[in-house]
Design an enzyme around this catalytic site. Sequence first.
Site, PDB file in Angstrom:
ATOM      1  N   LEU A 105       0.839  -1.204   0.000  1.00 48.48           N
ATOM      2  CA  LEU A 105       0.000   0.000   0.000  1.00 48.48           C
ATOM      3  C   LEU A 105       0.869   1.248   0.000  1.00 48.48           C
ATOM      4  CD1 LEU A 105      -2.724  -1.314   2.445  1.00 48.48           C
ATOM      5  CD2 LEU A 105      -2.967  -0.937  -0.022  1.00 48.48           C
ATOM      6  N   THR A 120       2.610  -8.992  10.126  1.00 49.80           N
ATOM      7  CA  THR A 120       3.402 -10.148  10.548  1.00 49.80           C
ATOM      8  C   THR A 120       4.216 -10.615   9.354  1.00 49.80           C
ATOM      9  OG1 THR A 120       3.385 -12.384  11.472  1.00 49.80           O
ATOM     10  CG2 THR A 120       1.486 -11.790  10.124  1.00 49.80           C
ATOM     11  N   HIS A 121       5.480 -10.948   9.625  1.00 49.73           N
ATOM     12  CA  HIS A 121       6.392 -11.310   8.541  1.00 49.73           C
ATOM     13  C   HIS A 121       7.108 -12.614   8.908  1.00 49.73           C
ATOM     14  CE1 HIS A 121       9.006 -10.641   5.123  1.00 49.73           C
ATOM     15  NE2 HIS A 121      10.035 -10.955   5.906  1.00 49.73           N
ATOM     16  N   ASP A 157       8.141  -4.146   4.941  1.00 50.03           N
ATOM     17  CA  ASP A 157       8.732  -4.986   5.990  1.00 50.03           C
ATOM     18  C   ASP A 157       9.720  -4.215   6.852  1.00 50.03           C
ATOM     19  OD1 ASP A 157       7.184  -7.137   5.124  1.00 50.03           O
ATOM     20  OD2 ASP A 157       8.696  -7.770   3.673  1.00 50.03           O
TER      21      ASP A 157
END
Length: 203
Positions: A105, A120-121, A157
């Site tokens: 986004l 969450t990664h 991220d």
Amino acid sequence: MTARPPAAARRPPASDRSTLAVLASGTGSILEAMIAAGLEVAVVVVDRPCPAEERATDAGVPVERVGRDDFGPGFDREAYTARVVDTLRCHRVGTVAMAGFGTVLGPGMFVAFPRRVLNTHPALLPAFKGWHAVRAALEAGVAVTGCTVHLATEEVDDGPILAQRPVEVLPSDTETSLHERIKSVERELYPQTIRRFLEGELP
Ligand code: GAR
């Protein structure tokens, strides 16, 4: 003549910070874990037809598909972001949790929801950013990877880390087996961290 209500009564209610939206594009297993953990999800927003839609519907959570029809270089990211923001505003959302959302986004999202977008990664950030984090960890030959919950920013991220958990890499691991073990940790860590965030325990 009927008296008009005062202006404050005519205004739509402001968004409540605890009104949670989830953004998803995939299987929705993390979304399902959030719902199972008792988090109240006001709306699920997806960018394409995906199993997450069905999981939300089965749980009685409203779903909005803000369909993305352009995956090419001409994709108008800002216009798409504005549609997502409008949808979230219609549901009076105050906090947004991304759970495998496949569209990056634009800045408008973080202006509309400053420090209120979580992600969450499947890696221990800042290591292995990007969509292929599990594959990258395997290719790098690390003995330990994991998952990270963080506040999302314009940089993919990136942003302040709220929680992390390590996951051991086994010699027999494939991308699928390792990702599945990481996801089983995410399904615990993410709902817990979101709850702490909503309760004001985290910045
Ligand atoms: C999760 O592993 C999440 O960390 C990842 O997508 C998966 C969603 O799983 N997100 C990213 O890689 C974002 N960079 P699910 O579709 O089973 O809920």
